[in-house]
Motif scaffolding. Structure first.
Motif, PDB file in Angstrom:
ATOM      1  N   ASN A 168     -59.197  28.229 -77.948  1.00 48.27           N
ATOM      2  CA  ASN A 168     -59.154  29.433 -78.769  1.00 48.27           C
ATOM      3  C   ASN A 168     -60.519  30.116 -78.711  1.00 48.27           C
ATOM      4  OD1 ASN A 168     -59.124  31.309 -80.928  1.00 48.27           O
ATOM      5  ND2 ASN A 168     -57.551  30.111 -81.954  1.00 48.27           N
ATOM      6  N   GLN A 175     -62.069  27.575 -82.700  1.00 49.43           N
ATOM      7  CA  GLN A 175     -61.292  26.572 -83.428  1.00 49.43           C
ATOM      8  C   GLN A 175     -59.966  26.351 -82.734  1.00 49.43           C
ATOM      9  OE1 GLN A 175     -61.169  28.569 -87.264  1.00 49.43           O
ATOM     10  NE2 GLN A 175     -62.315  26.897 -88.185  1.00 49.43           N
ATOM     11  N   GLY A 176     -59.728  25.108 -82.292  1.00 47.58           N
ATOM     12  CA  GLY A 176     -58.421  24.759 -81.757  1.00 47.58           C
ATOM     13  C   GLY A 176     -58.134  25.387 -80.405  1.00 47.58           C
ATOM     14  N   THR A 177     -56.860  25.340 -80.010  1.00 54.28           N
ATOM     15  CA  THR A 177     -56.465  25.825 -78.696  1.00 54.28           C
ATOM     16  C   THR A 177     -55.284  26.786 -78.809  1.00 54.28           C
ATOM     17  OG1 THR A 177     -55.003  23.931 -78.493  1.00 54.28           O
ATOM     18  CG2 THR A 177     -57.172  23.715 -77.495  1.00 54.28           C
TER      19      THR A 177
END
Lengths: 292, 151
Positions: A223, A227-229
């Motif tokens: 991402n 944060q995160g994907t």
């Protein structure tokens, strides 16, 4: 280490390329190209919705998705970009622009002053937009409200703050052809995904220079917010049916009845306003994606 | 000696964080559980709306009633200060929730209203479910847009 070296070496190479002037000079569309066309604002609303303009150009959290005052921040490895004001305000927005200036911005990533825009603005996808859609979009955007908020300057450090180097980047990575093959049945879906909705900008991983890695098309990516994907859409990873995908685009519900979050919630807002045939077209395209 | 102090400090920090997270175990489980109850019942209604399962007025009503029941739960105790995604693991609740509580509560109010509208029509026929469900889904997104950390 090699990666780090490459990260340094490649920008340096691009700047060197930037000295090759013709490569980096902003290229513009031919003025005559749009002369015979007249825009239809009603049709332009669909183009606007499918292109997701409001998702980035409205104030974050704003309820009114038609006031394009800008200001949302987009973090990246190259700095933080701020979406500019693209409301119809004559000074702070784009109300004073001509159709050809708008075409150069959207299709070429070039400002009315002849400066390159950063590719956080997804003109590398919009370059595939049809001329008819472009003039309809322009007609519609002129009907939207004006807002006097000044655009915020981007927060981008050296060497990326040299706008001319974006010309080298475009020379290397900007391609007006479509990425995947499509027969007539998949054409609409491909147009929506690869041109207007610019799905790959988040769902496809990028190389060290921030260009989409088309060899891993829609294979998922970190991402950009850090944060995160962003999930992969390729058939080796996404096992939803075409109906599941279309229903998700309409309602935001996954097959487990979780609901879309983050930027995808804004994307669903847009897709829910399109016709069922367009959602089905996108679903068909996604199902036809090759495994990476 | 220096090493000992550094070690002790590090241990205390780790223990402190663990105890801290432990305090939030119940409320985090409870709030995630209530959303799971929502998802299960939305799934029952969604299956009927999409024609994947046969419409059953009684089951539809029971699902809608359960969704309304979740919206009646007092949310305050489930969201203690400090149980955000920046402070503890195992949650995707953005710190922004606690910075914009009136907005969050108003959005939860929208969910409550959409759930009640769904409850009013769920037993009346298959074709009524889709639009009511769509509206409810909109209220889920409205919150997830700004207040849930991406996966």
């Amino acid at each position: 280490m090699l990666r780090k070296l490459l990260m340094l070496a490649i920008p340096a190479a691009v700047i060197a390329a930037g000295i090759g002037l013709w490569v980096t000079a902003p290229s513009t569309v031919e003025a005559a190209r749009f002369e015979a066309l007249s825009g239809d604002a009603a049709r332009g609303e669909t183009v606007f919705t499918a292109s997701g303009c409001a998702s980035c150009h409205t104030v974050k959290g704003s309820e009114d998705k038609l006031v394009l005052a800008g200001g949302q921040a987009f973090a990246s490895d190259f700095g933080t970009f701020y979406a500019p004001n693209i409301s119809s305000h004559p000074e702070e927005g784009i109300g004073g622009w001509s159709q050809i200036a708008f075409a150069n911005a959207v299709l070429r990533g070039v400002s009315p002053e002849g400066q390159h825009y950063y590719p956080a603005f997804p003109y590398t996808s919009y370059v595939r937009m049809t001329d008819a859609d472009l003039v309809d979009l322009w007609a519609y955007m002129q009907t939207l409200p004006a807002d006097a908020t000044p655009s915020k300057p981007h927060d981008v450090g050296f060497p990326f703050n040299i706008r001319r180097s974006v010309g080298g980047w475009k020379f290397l990575f900007m391609d007006d052809g479509f990425v995947t093959e499509a027969d007539s049945e998949l054409e609409r879906g491909r147009y929506l995904v690869e041109a207007l909705a610019h799905c790959a900008e988040c769902h496809t991983p990028r190389n060290a220079l921030g260009a989409l890695d088309t060899a891993r098309w829609m294979a998922g990516a970190p991402n950009p917010s850090g944060q995160g994907t962003i999930p992969p859409l390729t058939p080796d990873k996404l096992d939803w049916s075409a109906d599941d995908i279309a229903y998700y685009l309409e309602t935001g519900f996954t097959p487990e009845y979780d609901s879309a979050g983050g930027h995808m919630a804004a994307v669903i807002d847009n897709f829910s306003k399109l016709g069922p045939e367009d959602r089905a077209a996108v679903a068909a395209y996604v199902k036809a994606l090759p495994a990476p | 000696m220096k090493t000992f102090i550094a070690l002790a400090a590090a241990t205390a920090t780790v223990l402190g964080t663990a105890a801290y997270a432990q305090d939030f175990k119940m409320p985090v489980q409870a709030r995630q559980g209530q959303f799971a109850v929502l998802a299960i019942n939305l799934g029952i209604l969604g299956g009927m709306a999409r024609g994947a399962t046969e419409y059953d007025a009684e089951a539809a009503q029971a699902a809608a009633d359960s969704i309304v029941a979740v919206t009646m739960i007092n949310q305050g105790p489930l969201w203690p200060e400090g149980s955000d995604s920046m402070s503890i693991d195992g949650t995707r609740a953005e710190p922004a929730i606690w910075e914009n509580l009136p907005d969050v509560l108003s959005k939860f109010g929208d969910l409550t209203m959409a759930a009640q509208e769904l409850q009013a029509v769920a037993g009346t026929g298959q074709e009524a479910i889709g639009p009511a469900l769509g509206k409810l889904g909109g209220t889920c997104k409205a919150c997830h847009d700004n207040y849930r950390t991406p996966e």
